[in-house]
Design a protein around this motif. Sequence first.
Motif, PDB file in Angstrom:
ATOM      1  N   MET A 151       3.187  -3.924 -25.799  1.00 38.13           N
ATOM      2  CA  MET A 151       2.435  -2.543 -25.727  1.00 38.13           C
ATOM      3  C   MET A 151       0.988  -3.026 -25.085  1.00 38.13           C
ATOM      4  SD  MET A 151       4.008  -0.307 -27.134  1.00 38.13           S
ATOM      5  CE  MET A 151       5.533  -1.091 -26.355  1.00 38.13           C
ATOM      6  N   GLY A 152       0.403  -2.159 -24.001  1.00 38.71           N
ATOM      7  CA  GLY A 152      -0.814  -2.422 -23.405  1.00 38.71           C
ATOM      8  C   GLY A 152      -1.879  -1.370 -23.568  1.00 38.71           C
ATOM      9  N   ALA A 153      -1.452  -0.255 -24.324  1.00 39.84           N
ATOM     10  CA  ALA A 153      -2.653   0.802 -24.358  1.00 39.84           C
ATOM     11  C   ALA A 153      -2.566   1.369 -25.782  1.00 39.84           C
ATOM     12  CB  ALA A 153      -1.981   1.786 -23.374  1.00 39.84           C
ATOM     13  N   VAL A 154      -3.895   1.402 -26.250  1.00 32.88           N
ATOM     14  CA  VAL A 154      -4.059   2.155 -27.573  1.00 32.88           C
ATOM     15  C   VAL A 154      -4.970   3.513 -26.952  1.00 32.88           C
ATOM     16  CG1 VAL A 154      -4.898   2.021 -30.040  1.00 32.88           C
ATOM     17  CG2 VAL A 154      -3.845   0.175 -28.911  1.00 32.88           C
ATOM     18  N   VAL A 155      -4.760   4.568 -27.374  1.00 30.07           N
ATOM     19  CA  VAL A 155      -5.435   5.893 -27.180  1.00 30.07           C
ATOM     20  C   VAL A 155      -5.730   6.201 -28.735  1.00 30.07           C
ATOM     21  CG1 VAL A 155      -5.788   8.188 -26.481  1.00 30.07           C
ATOM     22  CG2 VAL A 155      -5.088   6.433 -25.058  1.00 30.07           C
ATOM     23  N   LYS A 162      -7.270 -10.298 -12.052  1.00 36.69           N
ATOM     24  CA  LYS A 162      -6.304 -10.956 -12.999  1.00 36.69           C
ATOM     25  C   LYS A 162      -5.664 -11.804 -12.464  1.00 36.69           C
ATOM     26  CE  LYS A 162      -3.942  -6.900 -14.147  1.00 36.69           C
ATOM     27  NZ  LYS A 162      -3.519  -5.933 -15.063  1.00 36.69           N
ATOM     28  N   VAL A 217      -2.005 -12.750 -24.970  1.00 42.26           N
ATOM     29  CA  VAL A 217      -1.366 -11.564 -24.959  1.00 42.26           C
ATOM     30  C   VAL A 217      -1.405 -10.777 -26.301  1.00 42.26           C
ATOM     31  CG1 VAL A 217       1.192 -11.198 -25.570  1.00 42.26           C
ATOM     32  CG2 VAL A 217       0.675 -12.255 -23.349  1.00 42.26           C
ATOM     33  N   ASN A 218      -1.362  -9.550 -26.311  1.00 44.03           N
ATOM     34  CA  ASN A 218      -1.472  -9.233 -27.678  1.00 44.03           C
ATOM     35  C   ASN A 218      -3.141  -8.882 -28.020  1.00 44.03           C
ATOM     36  OD1 ASN A 218      -0.305  -8.360 -30.788  1.00 44.03           O
ATOM     37  ND2 ASN A 218       0.433  -7.400 -28.805  1.00 44.03           N
ATOM     38  N   VAL A 248       4.089  -7.181 -28.474  1.00 43.94           N
ATOM     39  CA  VAL A 248       3.522  -7.995 -27.390  1.00 43.94           C
ATOM     40  C   VAL A 248       3.806  -7.081 -26.027  1.00 43.94           C
ATOM     41  CG1 VAL A 248       3.368 -10.411 -28.080  1.00 43.94           C
ATOM     42  CG2 VAL A 248       5.507  -9.550 -26.882  1.00 43.94           C
ATOM     43  N   ILE A 289     -13.290  -6.937 -10.608  1.00 38.11           N
ATOM     44  CA  ILE A 289     -12.806  -7.647 -11.729  1.00 38.11           C
ATOM     45  C   ILE A 289     -11.382  -8.093 -11.483  1.00 38.11           C
ATOM     46  CG2 ILE A 289     -11.873  -8.016 -14.156  1.00 38.11           C
ATOM     47  CD1 ILE A 289     -14.199  -5.904 -15.035  1.00 38.11           C
ATOM     48  N   SER A 330      -8.264  -6.607 -23.603  1.00 44.23           N
ATOM     49  CA  SER A 330      -9.363  -6.923 -22.507  1.00 44.23           C
ATOM     50  C   SER A 330     -10.349  -5.739 -22.318  1.00 44.23           C
ATOM     51  CB  SER A 330      -8.407  -7.404 -21.614  1.00 44.23           C
ATOM     52  OG  SER A 330      -7.646  -5.983 -21.071  1.00 44.23           O
ATOM     53  N   LEU A 331      -9.949  -4.593 -22.882  1.00 42.05           N
ATOM     54  CA  LEU A 331     -10.876  -3.399 -22.371  1.00 42.05           C
ATOM     55  C   LEU A 331     -11.120  -2.548 -23.644  1.00 42.05           C
ATOM     56  CD1 LEU A 331     -12.252  -1.652 -20.409  1.00 42.05           C
ATOM     57  CD2 LEU A 331     -10.200  -0.424 -19.791  1.00 42.05           C
ATOM     58  N   HIS A 341     -15.795  -4.851 -21.520  1.00 36.04           N
ATOM     59  CA  HIS A 341     -14.813  -5.661 -20.467  1.00 36.04           C
ATOM     60  C   HIS A 341     -14.588  -7.348 -20.907  1.00 36.04           C
ATOM     61  CE1 HIS A 341     -11.673  -6.572 -17.947  1.00 36.04           C
ATOM     62  NE2 HIS A 341     -11.551  -5.328 -17.469  1.00 36.04           N
ATOM     63  N   ARG A 375      -0.265  -7.456 -22.103  1.00 33.54           N
ATOM     64  CA  ARG A 375       1.026  -7.322 -22.431  1.00 33.54           C
ATOM     65  C   ARG A 375       1.635  -8.780 -22.261  1.00 33.54           C
ATOM     66  NH1 ARG A 375       3.819  -3.257 -19.378  1.00 33.54           N
ATOM     67  NH2 ARG A 375       2.222  -3.637 -17.823  1.00 33.54           N
ATOM     68  N   TYR A 420      -9.275 -13.171 -16.526  1.00 31.92           N
ATOM     69  CA  TYR A 420     -10.150 -12.256 -16.024  1.00 31.92           C
ATOM     70  C   TYR A 420     -11.178 -12.731 -15.078  1.00 31.92           C
ATOM     71  CZ  TYR A 420      -7.423  -8.635 -17.978  1.00 31.92           C
ATOM     72  OH  TYR A 420      -6.464  -7.640 -18.478  1.00 31.92           O
ATOM     73  N   GLN A 476      -8.719  -5.144 -10.026  1.00 34.12           N
ATOM     74  CA  GLN A 476      -7.534  -4.973 -11.007  1.00 34.12           C
ATOM     75  C   GLN A 476      -8.107  -4.964 -12.498  1.00 34.12           C
ATOM     76  OE1 GLN A 476      -5.962  -8.716  -9.778  1.00 34.12           O
ATOM     77  NE2 GLN A 476      -4.229  -7.760  -9.592  1.00 34.12           N
ATOM     78  N   GLY A 477      -9.376  -4.538 -12.837  1.00 39.36           N
ATOM     79  CA  GLY A 477      -9.926  -4.614 -13.965  1.00 39.36           C
ATOM     80  C   GLY A 477      -8.932  -3.854 -15.397  1.00 39.36           C
ATOM     81  N   PHE A 521     -10.343   4.074 -25.985  1.00 39.55           N
ATOM     82  CA  PHE A 521      -8.983   3.416 -25.551  1.00 39.55           C
ATOM     83  C   PHE A 521      -9.305   1.868 -25.401  1.00 39.55           C
ATOM     84  CE2 PHE A 521      -7.128   1.409 -21.764  1.00 39.55           C
ATOM     85  CZ  PHE A 521      -5.910   1.833 -21.705  1.00 39.55           C
ATOM     86  N   LEU A 522      -8.223   1.527 -25.663  1.00 34.62           N
ATOM     87  CA  LEU A 522      -8.040  -0.151 -25.627  1.00 34.62           C
ATOM     88  C   LEU A 522      -7.194  -0.499 -24.904  1.00 34.62           C
ATOM     89  CD1 LEU A 522      -9.668  -1.767 -27.953  1.00 34.62           C
ATOM     90  CD2 LEU A 522      -7.420  -1.662 -29.339  1.00 34.62           C
ATOM     91  N   GLY A 523      -7.408  -1.297 -23.789  1.00 35.85           N
ATOM     92  CA  GLY A 523      -6.381  -2.031 -22.981  1.00 35.85           C
ATOM     93  C   GLY A 523      -5.897  -3.307 -23.563  1.00 35.85           C
ATOM     94  N   VAL A 524      -4.577  -3.640 -23.722  1.00 37.55           N
ATOM     95  CA  VAL A 524      -4.460  -4.803 -24.401  1.00 37.55           C
ATOM     96  C   VAL A 524      -3.350  -5.615 -23.512  1.00 37.55           C
ATOM     97  CG1 VAL A 524      -2.865  -5.864 -26.434  1.00 37.55           C
ATOM     98  CG2 VAL A 524      -4.513  -3.694 -26.646  1.00 37.55           C
TER      99      VAL A 524
END
Lengths: 135, 135, 81, 81
Positions: free
Chosen positions: B33-37, A131, A95-96, B31, A129, A99-100, A88, A44, A57, D79-80, A39-42
Amino acid sequence: MLNTSLVNRHLTITTEPIDEGALLCARTMSVGMGAVVYFLGVVRGNEDGKTISAIEYEAFEKMVTHQFNVLFAEMEKRWPIESVRLVHRIGVVKVNEPSLWVEVIAPHRGEAFAACQWLIDGMKRVVPIWKKPVA
Amino acid sequence: MLNTSLVNRHLTITTEPIDEGALLCARTMSVGMGAVVYFLGVVRGNEDGKTISAIEYEAFEKMVTHQFNVLFAEMEKRWPIESVRLVHRIGVVKVNEPSLWVEVIAPHRGEAFAACQWLIDGMKRVVPIWKKPVA
Amino acid sequence: MEISVHFYSYLKELTGCARTVETLAADTTVGVLHDQLMEKFPKLTAMKKSTLISVGVEYQPRDYVLHDGEEVSLFPPVQGG
Amino acid sequence: MEISVHFYSYLKELTGCARTVETLAADTTVGVLHDQLMEKFPKLTAMKKSTLISVGVEYQPRDYVLHDGEEVSLFPPVQGG
Protein backbone atom coordinates in the motif's frame (compact mmCIF):
# COMPACT_ATOMS: atom_id res chain seq x y z
CA MET A 1 9.38 34.44 -1.25
CA LEU A 2 7.75 36.22 1.62
CA ASN A 3 4.53 34.63 2.84
CA THR A 4 2.19 37.61 2.90
CA SER A 5 -1.01 35.56 2.89
CA LEU A 6 -3.17 34.90 5.92
CA VAL A 7 -2.98 31.20 5.20
CA ASN A 8 -1.27 28.99 7.74
CA ARG A 9 1.64 27.49 5.77
CA HIS A 10 3.85 24.86 7.25
CA LEU A 11 6.64 23.12 5.28
CA THR A 12 9.14 20.65 6.68
CA ILE A 13 11.82 18.78 4.72
CA THR A 14 13.38 16.35 7.14
CA THR A 15 15.38 13.16 7.53
CA GLU A 16 13.36 12.29 10.66
CA PRO A 17 10.32 9.97 10.61
CA ILE A 18 6.98 11.74 10.08
CA ASP A 19 5.14 12.02 13.40
CA GLU A 20 1.44 12.05 12.46
CA GLY A 21 0.33 12.26 16.09
CA ALA A 22 2.34 15.44 16.69
CA LEU A 23 1.13 16.99 13.42
CA LEU A 24 -2.44 16.19 14.41
CA CYS A 25 -2.01 17.89 17.80
CA ALA A 26 -0.62 21.02 16.13
CA ARG A 27 -3.64 21.47 13.85
CA THR A 28 -5.63 24.68 14.24
CA MET A 29 -8.77 25.60 12.35
CA SER A 30 -11.31 28.40 12.67
CA VAL A 31 -15.10 27.99 12.96
CA GLY A 32 -15.63 28.76 9.26
CA MET A 33 -13.76 25.65 8.16
CA GLY A 34 -15.64 22.44 7.35
CA ALA A 35 -13.15 20.13 5.65
CA VAL A 36 -9.76 18.64 6.40
CA VAL A 37 -8.12 16.50 3.69
CA TYR A 38 -5.06 14.60 4.68
CA PHE A 39 -2.77 12.49 2.48
CA LEU A 40 0.00 10.14 3.40
CA GLY A 41 2.38 8.74 0.76
CA VAL A 42 3.94 5.52 1.98
CA VAL A 43 6.95 3.60 0.55
CA ARG A 44 5.71 0.41 -1.11
CA GLY A 45 7.56 -2.92 -1.03
CA ASN A 46 8.15 -3.03 -4.76
CA GLU A 47 9.26 -0.57 -7.40
CA ASP A 48 8.99 -1.46 -11.12
CA GLY A 49 8.29 -5.09 -10.20
CA LYS A 50 11.35 -5.48 -7.95
CA THR A 51 11.18 -6.03 -4.19
CA ILE A 52 12.88 -3.22 -2.29
CA SER A 53 13.59 -2.50 1.37
CA ALA A 54 13.57 1.30 1.23
CA ILE A 55 13.72 4.36 -0.99
CA GLU A 56 16.43 6.95 -0.69
CA TYR A 57 15.16 10.48 -1.35
CA GLU A 58 17.55 13.18 -2.53
CA ALA A 59 16.53 16.84 -2.55
CA PHE A 60 17.89 20.14 -3.85
CA GLU A 61 16.66 21.71 -0.64
CA LYS A 62 16.86 25.44 -1.34
CA MET A 63 14.93 24.97 -4.58
CA VAL A 64 12.49 22.54 -2.92
CA THR A 65 11.49 25.21 -0.41
CA HIS A 66 11.13 27.87 -3.10
CA GLN A 67 9.08 25.68 -5.45
CA PHE A 68 6.76 24.57 -2.64
CA ASN A 69 6.17 28.22 -1.74
CA VAL A 70 5.34 29.01 -5.38
CA LEU A 71 2.82 26.12 -5.35
CA PHE A 72 1.33 27.25 -2.03
CA ALA A 73 0.89 30.80 -3.36
CA GLU A 74 -0.84 29.56 -6.51
CA MET A 75 -3.04 27.17 -4.50
CA GLU A 76 -4.11 30.01 -2.20
CA LYS A 77 -5.14 32.04 -5.24
CA ARG A 78 -7.24 29.21 -6.63
CA TRP A 79 -9.00 27.92 -3.50
CA PRO A 80 -10.12 29.59 -0.23
CA ILE A 81 -7.94 27.42 1.97
CA GLU A 82 -7.11 28.36 5.54
CA SER A 83 -4.19 26.03 6.15
CA VAL A 84 -1.72 23.90 4.21
CA ARG A 85 0.84 21.78 5.97
CA LEU A 86 3.31 19.52 4.19
CA VAL A 87 6.13 17.30 5.42
CA HIS A 88 8.46 15.49 3.01
CA ARG A 89 10.97 13.09 4.39
CA ILE A 90 14.36 12.76 2.66
CA GLY A 91 17.22 10.30 3.07
CA VAL A 92 16.44 6.59 3.47
CA VAL A 93 12.74 5.84 4.11
CA LYS A 94 11.94 2.17 4.81
CA VAL A 95 9.11 0.25 3.19
CA ASN A 96 5.74 0.87 4.96
CA GLU A 97 6.93 4.23 6.34
CA PRO A 98 5.46 7.52 5.07
CA SER A 99 7.63 9.78 2.91
CA LEU A 100 4.98 12.48 2.44
CA TRP A 101 2.28 13.98 4.63
CA VAL A 102 -0.04 16.73 3.36
CA GLU A 103 -3.01 18.38 5.05
CA VAL A 104 -5.30 21.00 3.53
CA ILE A 105 -8.07 22.80 5.45
CA ALA A 106 -10.85 24.66 3.61
CA PRO A 107 -14.49 25.67 4.16
CA HIS A 108 -15.86 22.88 1.93
CA ARG A 109 -14.98 19.35 0.94
CA GLY A 110 -14.66 19.88 -2.81
CA GLU A 111 -12.16 22.71 -2.39
CA ALA A 112 -10.05 20.80 0.11
CA PHE A 113 -9.89 17.66 -2.07
CA ALA A 114 -9.15 19.64 -5.25
CA ALA A 115 -6.43 21.78 -3.62
CA CYS A 116 -4.75 18.80 -1.97
CA GLN A 117 -4.61 16.79 -5.19
CA TRP A 118 -3.46 19.82 -7.20
CA LEU A 119 -0.63 20.40 -4.72
CA ILE A 120 0.60 16.80 -4.94
CA ASP A 121 0.39 16.86 -8.75
CA GLY A 122 2.32 20.14 -8.78
CA MET A 123 4.95 18.72 -6.44
CA LYS A 124 5.50 15.78 -8.78
CA ARG A 125 6.00 18.23 -11.66
CA VAL A 126 8.31 20.89 -10.22
CA VAL A 127 9.73 20.12 -6.76
CA PRO A 128 13.31 18.79 -7.13
CA ILE A 129 13.23 15.58 -5.11
CA TRP A 130 14.39 12.26 -6.55
CA LYS A 131 14.04 8.62 -5.50
CA LYS A 132 16.49 5.74 -5.60
CA PRO A 133 15.26 2.27 -4.61
CA VAL A 134 17.32 0.44 -1.97
CA ALA A 135 17.46 -3.36 -2.53
CA MET B 1 -24.79 -8.06 4.50
CA LEU B 2 -21.90 -10.38 5.30
CA ASN B 3 -18.48 -8.89 4.68
CA THR B 4 -16.83 -11.61 2.63
CA SER B 5 -14.11 -9.38 1.18
CA LEU B 6 -10.53 -9.29 2.39
CA VAL B 7 -10.81 -5.55 2.82
CA ASN B 8 -10.51 -4.15 6.32
CA ARG B 9 -13.88 -2.48 6.92
CA HIS B 10 -14.56 -0.45 10.01
CA LEU B 11 -17.79 1.48 10.59
CA THR B 12 -18.78 3.32 13.75
CA ILE B 13 -21.93 5.38 14.31
CA THR B 14 -21.53 7.02 17.68
CA THR B 15 -22.64 9.85 19.94
CA GLU B 16 -19.08 10.08 21.33
CA PRO B 17 -16.50 12.59 20.03
CA ILE B 18 -14.30 11.28 17.22
CA ASP B 19 -10.86 10.35 18.58
CA GLU B 20 -8.48 10.85 15.65
CA GLY B 21 -5.45 9.86 17.71
CA ALA B 22 -6.93 6.48 18.61
CA LEU B 23 -8.06 5.88 15.01
CA LEU B 24 -4.55 6.71 13.82
CA CYS B 25 -3.02 4.22 16.26
CA ALA B 26 -5.37 1.47 15.08
CA ARG B 27 -4.34 1.84 11.41
CA THR B 28 -2.78 -1.21 9.74
CA MET B 29 -1.47 -1.37 6.19
CA SER B 30 0.51 -3.97 4.24
CA VAL B 31 3.76 -3.33 2.31
CA GLY B 32 1.91 -3.14 -1.03
CA MET B 33 0.00 0.00 0.00
CA GLY B 34 1.28 3.44 -0.97
CA ALA B 35 -1.53 5.88 -0.22
CA VAL B 36 -3.68 6.88 2.74
CA VAL B 37 -6.42 9.46 2.15
CA TYR B 38 -8.13 10.82 5.19
CA PHE B 39 -11.09 13.19 5.38
CA LEU B 40 -12.57 15.03 8.31
CA GLY B 41 -15.92 16.80 8.06
CA VAL B 42 -16.19 19.51 10.70
CA VAL B 43 -19.27 21.45 11.85
CA ARG B 44 -19.01 25.05 10.63
CA GLY B 45 -20.18 28.08 12.59
CA ASN B 46 -22.85 29.03 10.11
CA GLU B 47 -25.50 27.20 8.14
CA ASP B 48 -27.42 28.97 5.36
CA GLY B 49 -26.02 32.33 6.50
CA LYS B 50 -27.09 31.92 10.16
CA THR B 51 -24.68 31.57 13.05
CA ILE B 52 -25.15 28.26 14.85
CA SER B 53 -23.61 26.63 17.91
CA ALA B 54 -23.98 22.99 16.89
CA ILE B 55 -25.67 20.55 14.52
CA GLU B 56 -27.87 17.75 15.75
CA TYR B 57 -27.53 14.61 13.63
CA GLU B 58 -30.37 12.08 13.51
CA ALA B 59 -29.86 8.61 12.01
CA PHE B 60 -32.01 5.64 11.03
CA GLU B 61 -29.24 3.45 12.36
CA LYS B 62 -30.12 -0.02 11.06
CA MET B 63 -30.46 1.40 7.54
CA VAL B 64 -27.31 3.53 7.93
CA THR B 65 -25.24 0.42 8.62
CA HIS B 66 -26.78 -1.46 5.71
CA GLN B 67 -26.37 1.39 3.22
CA PHE B 68 -22.74 1.97 4.23
CA ASN B 69 -22.03 -1.73 3.70
CA VAL B 70 -23.61 -1.55 0.24
CA LEU B 71 -21.35 1.44 -0.56
CA PHE B 72 -18.26 -0.33 0.83
CA ALA B 73 -18.99 -3.41 -1.30
CA GLU B 74 -19.39 -1.32 -4.45
CA MET B 75 -16.24 0.68 -3.66
CA GLU B 76 -14.24 -2.52 -3.21
CA LYS B 77 -15.39 -3.69 -6.65
CA ARG B 78 -14.31 -0.43 -8.28
CA TRP B 79 -10.95 0.22 -6.62
CA PRO B 80 -8.23 -2.10 -5.20
CA ILE B 81 -8.48 -0.71 -1.69
CA GLU B 82 -7.09 -2.55 1.32
CA SER B 83 -8.88 -0.66 4.08
CA VAL B 84 -11.82 1.66 4.58
CA ARG B 85 -12.66 3.07 7.98
CA LEU B 86 -15.50 5.49 8.64
CA VAL B 87 -16.84 7.10 11.80
CA HIS B 88 -19.99 9.25 11.76
CA ARG B 89 -20.98 11.04 14.90
CA ILE B 90 -24.68 11.50 15.68
CA GLY B 91 -26.52 13.55 18.30
CA VAL B 92 -25.37 17.09 19.03
CA VAL B 93 -21.97 17.98 17.50
CA LYS B 94 -20.61 21.40 18.44
CA VAL B 95 -19.16 23.89 15.98
CA ASN B 96 -15.48 23.15 15.17
CA GLU B 97 -15.87 19.47 16.13
CA PRO B 98 -15.72 16.70 13.50
CA SER B 99 -18.92 14.86 12.59
CA LEU B 100 -17.31 12.58 9.99
CA TRP B 101 -13.96 10.81 9.70
CA VAL B 102 -13.10 8.67 6.68
CA GLU B 103 -9.85 6.90 5.81
CA VAL B 104 -9.13 4.92 2.64
CA ILE B 105 -5.93 2.95 2.01
CA ALA B 106 -4.96 1.81 -1.50
CA PRO B 107 -1.82 0.98 -3.49
CA HIS B 108 -1.81 4.32 -5.36
CA ARG B 109 -2.81 7.91 -4.72
CA GLY B 110 -5.34 8.28 -7.54
CA GLU B 111 -7.33 5.24 -6.40
CA ALA B 112 -7.37 6.32 -2.77
CA PHE B 113 -8.55 9.87 -3.59
CA ALA B 114 -11.19 8.66 -6.05
CA ALA B 115 -12.55 5.98 -3.71
CA CYS B 116 -12.68 8.32 -0.71
CA GLN B 117 -14.54 11.04 -2.63
CA TRP B 118 -16.90 8.50 -4.20
CA LEU B 119 -17.74 7.10 -0.75
CA ILE B 120 -18.56 10.53 0.68
CA ASP B 121 -20.67 11.42 -2.39
CA GLY B 122 -22.48 8.09 -2.03
CA MET B 123 -23.09 8.70 1.67
CA LYS B 124 -24.68 12.06 0.91
CA ARG B 125 -26.99 10.35 -1.58
CA VAL B 126 -28.21 7.23 0.26
CA VAL B 127 -27.21 7.03 3.94
CA PRO B 128 -30.18 8.11 6.12
CA ILE B 129 -28.65 10.72 8.38
CA TRP B 130 -30.16 14.20 8.78
CA LYS B 131 -28.95 17.49 10.24
CA LYS B 132 -30.74 20.10 12.31
CA PRO B 133 -28.90 23.33 13.17
CA VAL B 134 -28.83 24.28 16.86
CA ALA B 135 -28.94 28.06 17.42
CA MET C 1 -52.46 -6.53 6.53
CA GLU C 2 -50.75 -4.22 9.00
CA ILE C 3 -47.78 -2.07 8.02
CA SER C 4 -45.74 -0.10 10.52
CA VAL C 5 -44.64 3.30 9.21
CA HIS C 6 -41.76 5.39 10.65
CA PHE C 7 -41.12 9.08 10.02
CA TYR C 8 -37.71 10.67 10.28
CA SER C 9 -36.26 14.20 10.47
CA TYR C 10 -38.73 16.97 9.63
CA LEU C 11 -41.34 14.55 8.26
CA LYS C 12 -41.71 13.54 11.91
CA GLU C 13 -42.36 17.20 12.76
CA LEU C 14 -44.93 17.47 9.96
CA THR C 15 -46.90 14.41 11.11
CA GLY C 16 -46.40 15.09 14.82
CA CYS C 17 -45.51 11.43 15.42
CA ALA C 18 -42.54 9.12 14.84
CA ARG C 19 -44.62 6.06 14.01
CA THR C 20 -48.07 4.98 12.83
CA VAL C 21 -49.61 1.63 11.93
CA GLU C 22 -51.66 1.43 8.72
CA THR C 23 -54.17 -1.28 7.86
CA LEU C 24 -54.00 -2.03 4.13
CA ALA C 25 -55.53 -4.42 1.61
CA ALA C 26 -53.24 -7.24 0.41
CA ASP C 27 -50.90 -6.30 -2.49
CA THR C 28 -50.99 -2.59 -1.67
CA THR C 29 -48.05 -0.73 -3.19
CA VAL C 30 -45.69 1.79 -1.58
CA GLY C 31 -47.29 4.51 -3.75
CA VAL C 32 -50.82 3.77 -2.51
CA LEU C 33 -49.56 3.73 1.09
CA HIS C 34 -47.89 7.11 0.51
CA ASP C 35 -51.15 8.55 -0.89
CA GLN C 36 -53.06 7.20 2.14
CA LEU C 37 -50.50 8.78 4.51
CA MET C 38 -50.83 12.16 2.76
CA GLU C 39 -54.59 12.01 3.30
CA LYS C 40 -54.09 11.23 6.98
CA PHE C 41 -51.27 13.81 7.42
CA PRO C 42 -51.98 16.56 4.83
CA LYS C 43 -48.74 18.43 5.67
CA LEU C 44 -46.79 15.56 4.05
CA THR C 45 -48.20 16.58 0.66
CA ALA C 46 -45.86 19.57 0.29
CA MET C 47 -42.87 17.18 0.58
CA LYS C 48 -44.30 14.56 -1.80
CA LYS C 49 -41.67 14.97 -4.53
CA SER C 50 -38.64 14.88 -2.25
CA THR C 51 -39.78 12.15 0.16
CA LEU C 52 -37.62 8.99 0.17
CA ILE C 53 -39.24 5.68 1.05
CA SER C 54 -37.58 2.52 2.32
CA VAL C 55 -38.99 -0.90 3.15
CA GLY C 56 -36.83 -2.38 5.87
CA VAL C 57 -33.33 -1.05 5.09
CA GLU C 58 -33.68 -0.85 1.27
CA TYR C 59 -35.00 1.99 -0.87
CA GLN C 60 -38.08 0.93 -2.85
CA PRO C 61 -39.99 2.52 -5.75
CA ARG C 62 -43.69 3.46 -5.65
CA ASP C 63 -44.73 0.24 -7.42
CA TYR C 64 -43.16 -2.03 -4.79
CA VAL C 65 -45.83 -4.42 -3.43
CA LEU C 66 -45.90 -4.51 0.38
CA HIS C 67 -46.11 -7.66 2.50
CA ASP C 68 -47.70 -8.13 5.91
CA GLY C 69 -45.38 -7.11 8.74
CA GLU C 70 -42.98 -5.03 6.62
CA GLU C 71 -41.67 -1.78 8.07
CA VAL C 72 -41.83 1.31 5.90
CA SER C 73 -39.86 4.50 6.52
CA LEU C 74 -40.47 7.96 5.06
CA PHE C 75 -37.82 10.64 5.21
CA PRO C 76 -36.50 13.76 3.50
CA PRO C 77 -33.30 13.83 1.38
CA VAL C 78 -30.33 12.62 3.43
CA GLN C 79 -27.66 15.03 4.70
CA GLY C 80 -24.87 13.04 6.33
CA GLY C 81 -21.31 14.31 6.74
CA MET D 1 32.52 34.66 -16.50
CA GLU D 2 32.42 31.70 -14.15
CA ILE D 3 29.30 29.61 -13.64
CA SER D 4 29.02 26.92 -11.00
CA VAL D 5 27.08 23.86 -12.18
CA HIS D 6 25.47 21.26 -9.89
CA PHE D 7 24.29 17.78 -10.89
CA TYR D 8 21.58 15.89 -9.02
CA SER D 9 20.27 12.34 -8.87
CA TYR D 10 21.51 10.07 -11.65
CA LEU D 11 22.98 12.94 -13.67
CA LYS D 12 25.56 13.06 -10.86
CA GLU D 13 26.28 9.39 -11.46
CA LEU D 14 26.66 10.00 -15.21
CA THR D 15 29.15 12.84 -14.74
CA GLY D 16 30.90 11.26 -11.76
CA CYS D 17 30.81 14.59 -9.91
CA ALA D 18 28.28 16.70 -8.02
CA ARG D 19 29.69 20.05 -9.16
CA THR D 20 31.84 21.64 -11.84
CA VAL D 21 32.81 25.23 -12.65
CA GLU D 22 32.57 26.37 -16.27
CA THR D 23 34.29 29.40 -17.78
CA LEU D 24 31.99 31.01 -20.35
CA ALA D 25 31.89 34.06 -22.61
CA ALA D 26 29.57 36.89 -21.52
CA ASP D 27 25.91 36.46 -22.56
CA THR D 28 26.17 32.69 -22.87
CA THR D 29 22.75 31.01 -22.74
CA VAL D 30 21.64 28.00 -20.71
CA GLY D 31 21.42 26.03 -23.99
CA VAL D 32 25.02 26.74 -24.93
CA LEU D 33 26.17 25.80 -21.43
CA HIS D 34 24.23 22.52 -21.69
CA ASP D 35 25.89 21.73 -25.06
CA GLN D 36 29.32 22.47 -23.55
CA LEU D 37 28.57 20.17 -20.59
CA MET D 38 27.50 17.33 -22.93
CA GLU D 39 30.84 17.67 -24.73
CA LYS D 40 32.70 17.49 -21.42
CA PHE D 41 30.51 14.66 -20.04
CA PRO D 42 29.30 12.70 -23.11
CA LYS D 43 27.07 10.43 -20.97
CA LEU D 44 24.78 13.43 -20.38
CA THR D 45 23.81 13.37 -24.07
CA ALA D 46 21.46 10.39 -23.68
CA MET D 47 19.45 12.39 -21.11
CA LYS D 48 19.40 15.61 -23.17
CA LYS D 49 15.62 15.68 -23.79
CA SER D 50 14.56 14.95 -20.21
CA THR D 51 17.11 17.09 -18.38
CA LEU D 52 15.65 19.95 -16.33
CA ILE D 53 17.73 23.10 -15.81
CA SER D 54 17.41 25.70 -13.08
CA VAL D 55 19.30 28.93 -12.46
CA GLY D 56 19.31 29.52 -8.73
CA VAL D 57 15.95 28.14 -7.59
CA GLU D 58 13.95 28.88 -10.76
CA TYR D 59 13.48 26.76 -13.87
CA GLN D 60 14.87 28.51 -16.96
CA PRO D 61 14.54 27.82 -20.70
CA ARG D 62 17.49 27.18 -23.04
CA ASP D 63 17.53 30.80 -24.24
CA TYR D 64 17.99 32.26 -20.74
CA VAL D 65 21.14 34.46 -20.72
CA LEU D 66 23.47 33.65 -17.83
CA HIS D 67 25.13 36.20 -15.56
CA ASP D 68 28.48 35.95 -13.78
CA GLY D 69 28.22 34.11 -10.47
CA GLU D 70 24.89 32.40 -11.16
CA GLU D 71 24.45 28.81 -10.07
CA VAL D 72 23.04 26.35 -12.58
CA SER D 73 21.57 22.96 -11.69
CA LEU D 74 20.94 20.02 -14.02
CA PHE D 75 18.69 17.17 -12.97
CA PRO D 76 16.35 14.46 -14.26
CA PRO D 77 12.52 14.63 -13.98
CA VAL D 78 11.47 15.07 -10.36
CA GLN D 79 9.89 12.22 -8.38
CA GLY D 80 8.81 13.51 -4.99
CA GLY D 81 6.14 11.91 -2.85
